[in-house]
Design a protein around this motif. Sequence first.
Motif, PDB file in Angstrom:
ATOM      1  N   ILE A   1       0.839  -1.199   0.000  1.00  0.00           N
ATOM      2  CA  ILE A   1       0.000   0.000   0.000  1.00  0.00           C
ATOM      3  C   ILE A   1       0.878   1.255   0.000  1.00  0.00           C
ATOM      4  CG2 ILE A   1      -2.053  -1.082   0.972  1.00  0.00           C
ATOM      5  CD1 ILE A   1      -1.247   0.095   3.698  1.00  0.00           C
ATOM      6  N   ASP A   2       2.042   1.100  -0.604  1.00  0.00           N
ATOM      7  CA  ASP A   2       2.978   2.213  -0.846  1.00  0.00           C
ATOM      8  C   ASP A   2       3.567   2.845   0.411  1.00  0.00           C
ATOM      9  OD1 ASP A   2       2.861   1.869  -3.549  1.00  0.00           O
ATOM     10  OD2 ASP A   2       1.340   3.404  -3.881  1.00  0.00           O
ATOM     11  N   LEU A   3       3.624   2.109   1.513  1.00  0.00           N
ATOM     12  CA  LEU A   3       4.354   2.613   2.676  1.00  0.00           C
ATOM     13  C   LEU A   3       5.831   2.263   2.492  1.00  0.00           C
ATOM     14  CD1 LEU A   3       1.962   1.716   5.616  1.00  0.00           C
ATOM     15  CD2 LEU A   3       2.331   3.926   4.536  1.00  0.00           C
ATOM     16  N   PRO A   4       6.722   3.052   3.066  1.00  0.00           N
ATOM     17  CA  PRO A   4       8.153   2.765   2.908  1.00  0.00           C
ATOM     18  C   PRO A   4       8.565   1.484   3.622  1.00  0.00           C
ATOM     19  CG  PRO A   4       7.801   4.720   4.272  1.00  0.00           C
ATOM     20  CD  PRO A   4       6.465   4.258   3.815  1.00  0.00           C
ATOM     21  N   TRP A   5       9.570   0.811   3.077  1.00  0.00           N
ATOM     22  CA  TRP A   5      10.090  -0.422   3.674  1.00  0.00           C
ATOM     23  C   TRP A   5      11.565  -0.535   3.345  1.00  0.00           C
ATOM     24  CZ3 TRP A   5      11.348  -4.725   0.394  1.00  0.00           C
ATOM     25  CH2 TRP A   5      11.005  -4.570  -0.932  1.00  0.00           C
ATOM     26  N   TRP A   6      12.232  -1.522   3.937  1.00  0.00           N
ATOM     27  CA  TRP A   6      13.672  -1.739   3.740  1.00  0.00           C
ATOM     28  C   TRP A   6      13.891  -3.035   2.973  1.00  0.00           C
ATOM     29  CZ3 TRP A   6      17.378   1.757   5.100  1.00  0.00           C
ATOM     30  CH2 TRP A   6      16.970   2.805   5.920  1.00  0.00           C
ATOM     31  N   ARG A   7      14.641  -2.954   1.854  1.00  0.00           N
ATOM     32  CA  ARG A   7      14.949  -4.117   1.018  1.00  0.00           C
ATOM     33  C   ARG A   7      16.433  -4.452   1.202  1.00  0.00           C
ATOM     34  NH1 ARG A   7      13.302  -2.995  -4.571  1.00  0.00           N
ATOM     35  NH2 ARG A   7      14.606  -1.175  -4.311  1.00  0.00           N
ATOM     36  N   GLU A   8      16.715  -5.726   1.459  1.00  0.00           N
ATOM     37  CA  GLU A   8      18.106  -6.155   1.583  1.00  0.00           C
ATOM     38  C   GLU A   8      18.711  -6.243   0.181  1.00  0.00           C
ATOM     39  OE1 GLU A   8      20.739  -9.178   4.283  1.00  0.00           O
ATOM     40  OE2 GLU A   8      18.779  -9.876   3.631  1.00  0.00           O
ATOM     41  N   THR A   9      19.746  -5.438  -0.072  1.00  0.00           N
ATOM     42  CA  THR A   9      20.365  -5.391  -1.398  1.00  0.00           C
ATOM     43  C   THR A   9      21.590  -6.284  -1.496  1.00  0.00           C
ATOM     44  OG1 THR A   9      21.636  -3.437  -0.756  1.00  0.00           O
ATOM     45  CG2 THR A   9      19.533  -3.073  -1.895  1.00  0.00           C
ATOM     46  N   SER A  10      22.224  -6.531  -0.378  1.00  0.00           N
ATOM     47  CA  SER A  10      23.325  -7.487  -0.263  1.00  0.00           C
ATOM     48  C   SER A  10      23.352  -7.912   1.197  1.00  0.00           C
ATOM     49  CB  SER A  10      24.651  -6.869  -0.718  1.00  0.00           C
ATOM     50  OG  SER A  10      25.007  -5.770   0.078  1.00  0.00           O
ATOM     51  N   PRO A  11      24.068  -8.983   1.525  1.00  0.00           N
ATOM     52  CA  PRO A  11      24.028  -9.476   2.908  1.00  0.00           C
ATOM     53  C   PRO A  11      24.352  -8.379   3.935  1.00  0.00           C
ATOM     54  CG  PRO A  11      25.138 -11.051   1.511  1.00  0.00           C
ATOM     55  CD  PRO A  11      24.908  -9.822   0.665  1.00  0.00           C
ATOM     56  N   GLY A  12      23.371  -8.062   4.782  1.00  0.00           N
ATOM     57  CA  GLY A  12      23.563  -7.086   5.849  1.00  0.00           C
ATOM     58  C   GLY A  12      23.466  -5.634   5.413  1.00  0.00           C
ATOM     59  N   VAL A  13      23.093  -5.365   4.168  1.00  0.00           N
ATOM     60  CA  VAL A  13      22.959  -3.994   3.674  1.00  0.00           C
ATOM     61  C   VAL A  13      21.536  -3.810   3.141  1.00  0.00           C
ATOM     62  CG1 VAL A  13      23.814  -2.268   2.039  1.00  0.00           C
ATOM     63  CG2 VAL A  13      25.408  -3.885   3.083  1.00  0.00           C
ATOM     64  N   TYR A  14      20.877  -2.744   3.578  1.00  0.00           N
ATOM     65  CA  TYR A  14      19.486  -2.503   3.242  1.00  0.00           C
ATOM     66  C   TYR A  14      19.314  -1.137   2.590  1.00  0.00           C
ATOM     67  CZ  TYR A  14      18.662  -6.417   6.358  1.00  0.00           C
ATOM     68  OH  TYR A  14      18.683  -7.648   6.946  1.00  0.00           O
ATOM     69  N   GLU A  15      18.359  -1.072   1.660  1.00  0.00           N
ATOM     70  CA  GLU A  15      18.011   0.178   0.990  1.00  0.00           C
ATOM     71  C   GLU A  15      16.573   0.527   1.355  1.00  0.00           C
ATOM     72  OE1 GLU A  15      17.793   2.020  -3.520  1.00  0.00           O
ATOM     73  OE2 GLU A  15      17.811  -0.149  -3.259  1.00  0.00           O
ATOM     74  N   HIS A  16      16.344   1.790   1.690  1.00  0.00           N
ATOM     75  CA  HIS A  16      15.005   2.247   2.037  1.00  0.00           C
ATOM     76  C   HIS A  16      14.209   2.432   0.753  1.00  0.00           C
ATOM     77  CE1 HIS A  16      12.631   5.034   4.970  1.00  0.00           C
ATOM     78  NE2 HIS A  16      12.126   3.825   4.883  1.00  0.00           N
ATOM     79  N   VAL A  17      13.110   1.719   0.621  1.00  0.00           N
ATOM     80  CA  VAL A  17      12.274   1.770  -0.572  1.00  0.00           C
ATOM     81  C   VAL A  17      11.113   2.716  -0.295  1.00  0.00           C
ATOM     82  CG1 VAL A  17      10.827   0.447  -2.160  1.00  0.00           C
ATOM     83  CG2 VAL A  17      12.873  -0.604  -1.157  1.00  0.00           C
ATOM     84  N   ARG A  18      11.092   3.810  -1.045  1.00  0.00           N
ATOM     85  CA  ARG A  18      10.019   4.799  -0.925  1.00  0.00           C
ATOM     86  C   ARG A  18       9.521   5.124  -2.318  1.00  0.00           C
ATOM     87  NH1 ARG A  18      13.633   8.682   2.595  1.00  0.00           N
ATOM     88  NH2 ARG A  18      15.140   7.471   1.454  1.00  0.00           N
ATOM     89  N   ARG A  19       8.233   5.073  -2.488  1.00  0.00           N
ATOM     90  CA  ARG A  19       7.657   5.372  -3.807  1.00  0.00           C
ATOM     91  C   ARG A  19       7.265   6.839  -3.879  1.00  0.00           C
ATOM     92  NH1 ARG A  19       5.943  -0.084  -3.019  1.00  0.00           N
ATOM     93  NH2 ARG A  19       6.924  -1.364  -4.605  1.00  0.00           N
ATOM     94  N   VAL A  20       8.282   7.672  -3.757  1.00  0.00           N
ATOM     95  CA  VAL A  20       8.095   9.113  -3.820  1.00  0.00           C
ATOM     96  C   VAL A  20       9.051   9.651  -4.876  1.00  0.00           C
ATOM     97  CG1 VAL A  20       8.278  11.274  -2.524  1.00  0.00           C
ATOM     98  CG2 VAL A  20       7.506   9.204  -1.375  1.00  0.00           C
ATOM     99  N   THR A  21       8.544  10.416  -5.796  1.00  0.00           N
ATOM    100  CA  THR A  21       9.379  10.985  -6.839  1.00  0.00           C
ATOM    101  C   THR A  21      10.439  11.894  -6.217  1.00  0.00           C
ATOM    102  OG1 THR A  21       7.514  10.956  -8.352  1.00  0.00           O
ATOM    103  CG2 THR A  21       9.373  12.353  -8.956  1.00  0.00           C
ATOM    104  N   GLY A  22      11.679  11.662  -6.592  1.00  0.00           N
ATOM    105  CA  GLY A  22      12.780  12.493  -6.112  1.00  0.00           C
ATOM    106  C   GLY A  22      13.277  12.162  -4.716  1.00  0.00           C
ATOM    107  N   ALA A  23      12.848  11.037  -4.155  1.00  0.00           N
ATOM    108  CA  ALA A  23      13.294  10.660  -2.810  1.00  0.00           C
ATOM    109  C   ALA A  23      14.793  10.375  -2.820  1.00  0.00           C
ATOM    110  CB  ALA A  23      12.538   9.426  -2.322  1.00  0.00           C
ATOM    111  N   ARG A  24      15.475  10.854  -1.803  1.00  0.00           N
ATOM    112  CA  ARG A  24      16.915  10.637  -1.674  1.00  0.00           C
ATOM    113  C   ARG A  24      17.168   9.181  -1.293  1.00  0.00           C
ATOM    114  NH1 ARG A  24      17.993  13.332   2.867  1.00  0.00           N
ATOM    115  NH2 ARG A  24      18.714  11.541   4.024  1.00  0.00           N
TER     116      ARG A  24
END
Length: 113
Positions: A73-96
């Motif tokens: 439902i388009d709330l932000p979450w954290w995706r593991e991109t490599s072991p022990g490293v996470y990227e904040h996933v936000r569906r906002v245009t221009g999000a840092r």
Amino acid sequence: MRVLNLAISAATLFVAACTADAETSPGRSTPTPETEMGSASSGEGVANLPYARGRVFHSLDEYLAYLEQQGAIDLPWWRETSPGVYEHVRRVTGARREVATRAELMERFGFTR
């Protein structure tokens, strides 16, 4: 097309109702990630986490799995991109872009495991 419009309207009303309920409930305040979080070391879990909607989590993995589900439902979450490293996933245009290690997330949200 009409079915799609109805589905979008229903989803919008659901999110609005949840937000209104959280904002108008007596005795409830809106926590920030840095304030009012419990510690998982007490065995009771961590409460008052962002987007937790009153739930208590006993581990970082449990909380991250919940956030991932809420991403539907388009709330932000954290995706593991490599072991022990996470990227904040936000569906906002221009999000840092924000990246954090597992240890940083554990400290940030108050987990010990």
